[in-house]
Enzyme design. Structure first.
Site, PDB file in Angstrom:
ATOM      1  N   HIS A  62      53.229  35.429  29.064  1.00 12.32           N
ATOM      2  CA  HIS A  62      52.884  35.136  30.458  1.00 12.32           C
ATOM      3  C   HIS A  62      53.571  33.829  30.835  1.00 12.32           C
ATOM      4  CE1 HIS A  62      50.763  34.538  34.161  1.00 12.32           C
ATOM      5  NE2 HIS A  62      50.199  35.725  34.030  1.00 12.32           N
TER       6      HIS A  62
ATOM      7  N   ARG B 132      55.605  45.363  30.625  1.00 10.57           N
ATOM      8  CA  ARG B 132      54.517  45.862  31.480  1.00 10.57           C
ATOM      9  C   ARG B 132      54.550  45.222  32.866  1.00 10.57           C
ATOM     10  NH1 ARG B 132      49.060  43.837  32.414  1.00 10.57           N
ATOM     11  NH2 ARG B 132      49.890  41.986  31.413  1.00 10.57           N
TER      12      ARG B 132
ATOM     13  N   GLU C 203      51.722  40.524  42.838  1.00  8.35           N
ATOM     14  CA  GLU C 203      52.136  39.893  41.586  1.00  8.35           C
ATOM     15  C   GLU C 203      53.591  40.244  41.299  1.00  8.35           C
ATOM     16  OE1 GLU C 203      49.333  40.428  38.337  1.00  8.35           O
ATOM     17  OE2 GLU C 203      47.671  40.299  39.713  1.00  8.35           O
TER      18      GLU C 203
ATOM     19  N   ARG D 227      57.960  39.625  34.924  1.00  5.22           N
ATOM     20  CA  ARG D 227      57.462  38.582  34.036  1.00  5.22           C
ATOM     21  C   ARG D 227      58.447  38.157  32.947  1.00  5.22           C
ATOM     22  NH1 ARG D 227      51.268  39.778  32.712  1.00  5.22           N
ATOM     23  NH2 ARG D 227      50.883  39.482  34.926  1.00  5.22           N
TER      24      ARG D 227
ATOM     25  N   HIS E  47      50.852  37.027  25.654  1.00  9.26           N
ATOM     26  CA  HIS E  47      49.842  37.544  26.576  1.00  9.26           C
ATOM     27  C   HIS E  47      49.490  39.003  26.338  1.00  9.26           C
ATOM     28  CE1 HIS E  47      47.630  37.787  30.324  1.00  9.26           C
ATOM     29  NE2 HIS E  47      48.444  38.693  30.826  1.00  9.26           N
TER      30      HIS E  47
HETATM   31  C1  SIN Z   1      47.587  37.572  35.716  1.00 12.74           C
HETATM   32  O1  SIN Z   1      46.589  37.432  36.418  1.00 12.74           O
HETATM   33  O2  SIN Z   1      48.632  36.974  35.904  1.00 12.74           O
HETATM   34  C2  SIN Z   1      47.511  38.508  34.572  1.00 12.74           C
HETATM   35  C3  SIN Z   1      47.467  39.884  35.050  1.00 12.74           C
HETATM   36  C4  SIN Z   1      48.055  40.797  34.026  1.00 12.74           C
HETATM   37  O3  SIN Z   1      48.397  40.366  32.933  1.00 12.74           O
HETATM   38  O4  SIN Z   1      48.230  41.973  34.342  1.00 12.74           O
END
Ligand code: SIN
Length: 533
Positions: free
Chosen positions: A240, A382, A114, A286, A347
């Site tokens: 998000h 985060r 991610e 993010r 988010h």
């Molecule tokens: C996601 O699956 O993008 C969210 C995961 C997260 O917010 O840590």
């Protein structure tokens, strides 16, 4: 009459359930109070997974550095180090509780990637990790004879020795219990316990568009703040980057793990653009991706952008992302063949009730765990999938601290006062609640969003102050009910977000303001403490 427990845990997500299980293992009696049913929690919506060092090509130092980098100078390094290091032991416990993380053909964890992670390190159960963890923990809680799960109990406020006039010095102040509304009987009950754990989850319902479920109304932060407990960094609301765009306003999460598997963002002309904004392009942290999308949408006036995962086989997508695949299919989008329309949405709250590495807050006997807390792990932004890790690690550490606290503290045996409703009656003006909910959430979205200015924040502050006065008045004059209690909490949290945002005279992490576009040299936390009287 008081209801007595050794500890009360407020909230039934991964943090609350884990904390309750750990306390019960130490031989203590626990009540879990949840305002809806046991499965109504943010955890259930977590798709991505849980970040943890498990592969022999990964190491703690790299997870630490990625977390610090995302946190933009505000993480507490020693906290990050401990949480990252404790991760593998807590993951093993989840596995012992029956959780089956997705594996590859060789039987190794199928690690996802991610934004902001330099390695594949996300353990997941396809794209339904949160639900799988929640199910496993609920099964364990249901087997524990020391845990009582009380559903439909809405915690209103804490009872502290200072509030009851039992102590003069701030140092002696401690939690004694709480008032909770039994939603079915509509009576407020008094719970007595020397330990209260807040694990109420997030607050993103304060925004008009959010990935969070309806329950995410910032209850824990508001409850703590009203009891004089210190909170911090509330301006750092994570948006998000990719939620499914729909004209109805509902926002379904399209996990960052989709970009981890190669998806790219495109503008409405079909061009990719993330390379312009960050060397890690679509896998940048993010905050960078959300701001880039916001800028592209503002520039072109487009109502959404595209996420393109058409480079992957349909069979792979169906298996790796069954929930996302199915949801999009229901809306007529085959994600293997068509682009997904996406927009950012609120988010995650990175700030919250300040705790140390033992989950202790500034009030004796009060602990906080999960999204409601601010341990110092997230700093100004985060790192993806660090939150479930934080919840399990801090629950373990917090339960140990609870045991130590109770072994050295004499439980107060004084009967706590019953709730006095002052002869209030049912409201005949429900429209005030629905109007103020809408106004608050739109105000926050329009003026306290991804890109801020001092003028917009001040506009928001004026409006929120009016809403606050109106809802306080309503609270004192009418019978308490969940919708009112939630709105009272949301308004409190909105005030804190705006106040913290106005305090921060710089742009850092998730807080970006056109009036102070650069990061300041000074490293500050925006702390605030409610009045405990
Ligand atoms: C996601 O699956 O993008 C969210 C995961 C997260 O917010 O840590």
């Amino acid at each position: 009459m008081n209801r007595d427990f050794d500890a009360i845990v407020v909230g039934s997500g991964i943090a609350g359930l884990s904390f309750a299980l750990k306390i019960a293992e130490k031989g203590l009696t626990v009540a879990i109070l949840t305002k809806k049913t046991r499965v109504d929690s943010n955890t259930n919506y977590a798709q991505g997974g849980i970040a943890c060092v498990t592969s022999n090509t990964d190491d703690f130092e790299s997870h630490l550095q990625d977390t610090l980098e995302a946190g933009d100078g505000l993480c507490r390094e020693e906290v990050v180090r401990e949480i990252v290091r404790d991760g593998p032991a807590r993951i093993n416990e989840l596995i012992e509780q029956g959780l089956k993380f997705s594996q590859d053909e060789s039987g190794k964890f199928d690690l996802g990637r991610e934004g902001g992670h330099s390695q594949r390190r996300i353990l997941h159960v396809k794209d339904m990790t949160g639900k799988a963890i929640e199910d496993a923990l609920i099964r364990a809680v249901e087997k524990s004879p020391r845990i009582q799960m009380l559903e439909h109990f809405f915690v209103i406020d804490l009872l502290t020795s200072r509030k009851l006039g039992k102590c003069k010095e701030e140092l002696e102040n401690k939690v004694l219990g709480l008032y909770a509304l039994d939603v079915h009987s509509r009576k407020v009950e008094t719970f007595r316990a020397p330990v209260v754990v807040l694990s109420t989850g997030g607050a993103s319902q304060v925004y008009l568009y959010t990935t969070n479920p309806d329950i995410a109304t910032g209850d824990g932060v508001a409850i703590a703040y009203r009891a004089g407990v210190a909170v911090e960094n509330m301006e750092f609301i994570q948006f998000h980057p990719t939620t499914l765009y729909s004209t109805t306003g509902e926002r379904f999460l399209i996990s960052e793990a989709v970009r981890g598997e190669g998806a790219v963002l495109r503008n409405l002309k079909g061009d990719t653009f993330m390379k312009k904004y960050h060397p890690q392009a679509d896998l940048a942290p993010r905050d960078v991706v959300a701001r880039a999308i916001d800028a592209e949408m503002k520039k072109s006036g487009a109502p959404h952008l595209w996420l393109d995962i058409t480079g992957k086989e349909e069979s792979f997508l169906k298996n790796r992302f069954p929930a996302i695949y199915t949801r999009c299919k229901q809306l007529g989008i085959n994600i293997a063949k068509e682009y997904i329309p996406v927009v950012p949405a609120a988010h995650y709250a990175c700030g919250g009730v300040i705790t140390n590495i033992k989950a202790e807050t500034s009030l004796k006997g009060l602990y906080a765990c999960g999204e409601v807390s601010s341990t110092g792990l997230h700093g100004a932004n985060r790192l993806a999938s660090n939150s479930l890790l934080e919840a399990v690690v801090m629950a373990h550490r917090g339960a140990k601290a609870v045991q130590d606290y109770l072994s050295t503290t004499e439980a107060d045996k004084v009967e706590l006062p019953s709730w006095i409703d002052g002869g209030v009656h049912d409201s005949d003006e429900q429209v005030v609640l629905s109007h103020n909910w809408d106004e608050l959430r739109r105000t926050m979205w329009d003026y306290v969003g991804i890109v801020r200015t001092t003028k917009r924040l001040e506009r928001a502050r004026t409006r929120i102050l009016n809403l606050s006065r109106e809802i306080q008045d309503y609270y004192w004059n009418f019978t308490v009910e969940p919708r009112l209690l939630e709105l009272r909490n949301l308004i409190q949290v909105a005030e804190l977000i705006v106040e913290c945002a106005l305090m921060r005279k710089e742009s850092r992490g998730l807080h970006y303001t056109l009036d102070y576009p650069n990061r300041s040299e000074e490293k500050m936390d925006t702390q605030s403490r409610g009045s405990s009287d």
